[in-house]
Design a protein around this motif. Structure first.
Motif, PDB file in Angstrom:
ATOM      1  N   PRO A  86      39.279  -2.600  19.817  1.00 21.81           N
ATOM      2  CA  PRO A  86      40.603  -2.259  19.306  1.00 21.81           C
ATOM      3  C   PRO A  86      40.877  -2.937  17.971  1.00 21.81           C
ATOM      4  O   PRO A  86      40.366  -4.030  17.705  1.00 21.81           O
ATOM      5  CB  PRO A  86      41.543  -2.792  20.389  1.00 21.81           C
ATOM      6  CG  PRO A  86      40.789  -3.911  21.017  1.00 21.81           C
ATOM      7  CD  PRO A  86      39.348  -3.490  20.993  1.00 21.81           C
ATOM      8  N   SER A 140      45.428   1.812  19.779  1.00 21.26           N
ATOM      9  CA  SER A 140      46.015   1.266  21.006  1.00 21.26           C
ATOM     10  C   SER A 140      46.611   2.388  21.857  1.00 21.26           C
ATOM     11  O   SER A 140      46.818   3.513  21.389  1.00 21.26           O
ATOM     12  CB  SER A 140      47.112   0.257  20.666  1.00 21.26           C
ATOM     13  OG  SER A 140      46.590  -0.869  20.008  1.00 21.26           O
ATOM     14  N   MET A 153      43.521  -1.167  24.100  1.00 21.29           N
ATOM     15  CA  MET A 153      42.833  -0.044  23.457  1.00 21.29           C
ATOM     16  C   MET A 153      43.020   1.246  24.254  1.00 21.29           C
ATOM     17  O   MET A 153      43.116   1.237  25.484  1.00 21.29           O
ATOM     18  CB  MET A 153      41.341  -0.361  23.286  1.00 21.29           C
ATOM     19  CG  MET A 153      40.546  -0.404  24.569  1.00 21.29           C
ATOM     20  SD  MET A 153      38.932  -1.238  24.390  1.00 21.29           S
ATOM     21  CE  MET A 153      38.184  -0.388  23.018  1.00 21.29           C
ATOM     22  N   CYS A 209      42.215  -3.361  30.767  1.00 20.74           N
ATOM     23  CA  CYS A 209      41.845  -2.034  30.289  1.00 20.74           C
ATOM     24  C   CYS A 209      41.350  -1.230  31.490  1.00 20.74           C
ATOM     25  O   CYS A 209      41.014  -1.795  32.534  1.00 20.74           O
ATOM     26  CB  CYS A 209      40.736  -2.138  29.250  1.00 20.74           C
ATOM     27  SG  CYS A 209      41.213  -2.975  27.724  1.00 20.74           S
ATOM     28  N   SER A 238      48.442   1.314  16.869  1.00 21.50           N
ATOM     29  CA  SER A 238      48.110  -0.085  16.600  1.00 21.50           C
ATOM     30  C   SER A 238      49.019  -0.661  15.527  1.00 21.50           C
ATOM     31  O   SER A 238      49.542  -1.777  15.657  1.00 21.50           O
ATOM     32  CB  SER A 238      46.640  -0.188  16.160  1.00 21.50           C
ATOM     33  OG  SER A 238      46.311  -1.514  15.809  1.00 21.50           O
TER      34      SER A 238
END
Length: 399
Positions: free
Chosen positions: A78, A101, A108, A134, A348
């Protein structure tokens, strides 16, 4: 009464264990307390093998060496992460491929990863932001399909878990081939500076120990497995002093108590804001997917625009409360912006501009937390989004 963003917590046994380490006569690396920490953490969380390091950065650098990163290799990670995640692989010559993101969480976007894979891709580095997992099934499936390594950046993720599609709960850092942890003073358990490499693919175990010991087979020598030791591979001085490990051991053996208090604080924030800030003021609160647990590493708010965040931080500062923003997206950094060739990573960048972290540490008192909560709510009682609608920094509302 001024409230800092963070205050390192001492259990009371740190100095005792450090004194004991000194009086063992061995305070260099891989001593009594190094071994105790490694054994405790391995057994508690089900890691394959643990090696303490002087930082999470060092653990990531060891991982990059272990998977034999070479110039031209590509590593997916990420953009919204700390610079160490990227530097570890840049130092070996890798090209970083940044992922955007998620819209509901700063981690991520796992669904974007497959489109980033090329014939040069060597590894995926998921970062468990705020200790929230994640989607590891998706990531490990991709790794299996494309023959890639997975290195978990679990810097913030000690004592956090992922429940896979098979219903089995696993500690973060125990799923990928390798994982890196941080014990920096801002983390849940600390040693000032410090880290750990978890080695779950045990075919890396022997070489990891050599790299850890400056490229020598010194550890094998002290176990009596070889009659002399020498330089057998590349490596560096990644192992910490046993004094650092002694400090850490006092924290490790108190992890349950530390985590209980941090979760209590996190839940108090969330219960105080839920249904108010998110519904009335359109502030995004932390999201924990059903497959993830919450280790209460941090509590954050995502404001509606950059000016709102600036005003909120200033308002809290006026009340004697230090709140901070977090990462600046790495693809927009001074070092990497000329090298970045990918698409705009809009989500992001929004977290870089709108996310603010509130104080959360073990010794935060009920009175102090009440003051923080009251100050945040007072700000939003008077703040109007409409005042900032003329600014070009308005956040896109994601559906």
């Amino acid at each position: 009464m001024k409230i800092p963003f963070n205050k390192p917590y001492m259990t009371g046994k740190e100095a005792h264990y450090m004194y004991d380490a000194v009086h063992t006569g061995k305070i260099s690396g891989n001593g009594k307390y190094t071994k105790k920490c490694q054994k405790y953490l391995k057994e508690l969380f089900g890691f394959g093998k643990c090696l303490l390091t002087t930082s999470c950065t060092d653990a990531l650098e060891m991982a990059a060496i272990l998977i034999d990163i070479k110039p031209g290799d590509e590593v997916i990670m990420p953009s919204y992460t700390f610079v160490s995640t990227s530097n570890a692989f840049i130092l070996r010559g890798a090209k970083i491929i940044f992922a955007d993101s998620r819209k509901d969480h700063p981690g991520m976007d796992e669904d974007s990863l497959e489109d980033l894979i090329t014939e040069r891709t060597k590894a995926i580095v998921p970062v468990h932001y705020a200790g929230v997992a994640c989607h590891m099934d998706k990531i490990m499936d991709l790794a299996d399909r494309y023959n890639l390594f997975v290195i978990e950046d679990a810097a913030q993720a000690i004592d956090s878990y992922y429940t896979g599609r098979n219903g089995i709960k696993k500690a973060l850092g125990s799923i990928g081939h390798l994982a890196a942890f941080s014990f920096h003073e801002t983390k849940n358990i600390i040693s000032g500076e410090g880290g750990m490499l978890a080695i779950n693919d045990l075919h890396f175990a022997e070489r990891a120990e050599i790299i850890w010991e400056k490229g020598t087979n010194r550890s094998a020598f002290f176990r009596g497995e070889v009659d002399k030791y020498g330089w057998v591979d590349i490596g560096s001085s990644f192992l910490p002093s046993d004094i650092i490990a002694a400090f850490l051991y006092a924290q490790v053996e108190n992890i349950e108590n530390i985590q209980c208090k941090r979760k209590e604080l996190w839940n108090n924030y969330n219960n105080s804001f839920c249904g108010i800030l998110d519904k009335v003021n359109k502030v995004q609160l932390p999201f924990v997917p059903e497959y993830a647990s919450n280790n209460a590493h941090m509590y954050y708010l995502i404001c509606s625009n950059a000016r709102e965040r600036e005003k909120l931080i200033d308002h809290l500062k006026t009340d004697g409360i230090l709140a901070v923003f977090h990462y600046l997206s790495l693809h927009k950094s001074k070092f990497y912006e000329d090298k970045y060739e990918g698409e705009k990573l809009e989500v992001s960048e929004s977290y870089s501009d709108y996310l603010v972290r509130l104080p959360l540490f073990y010794e935060l008192t009920e009175m102090e937390q009440d003051k923080i909560i009251k100050s945040v709510l007072e700000f939003y009682n008077t703040y109007s989004i409409e005042e900032d609608n003329t600014h070009s920094l308005r956040r896109k509302v994601y559906k």
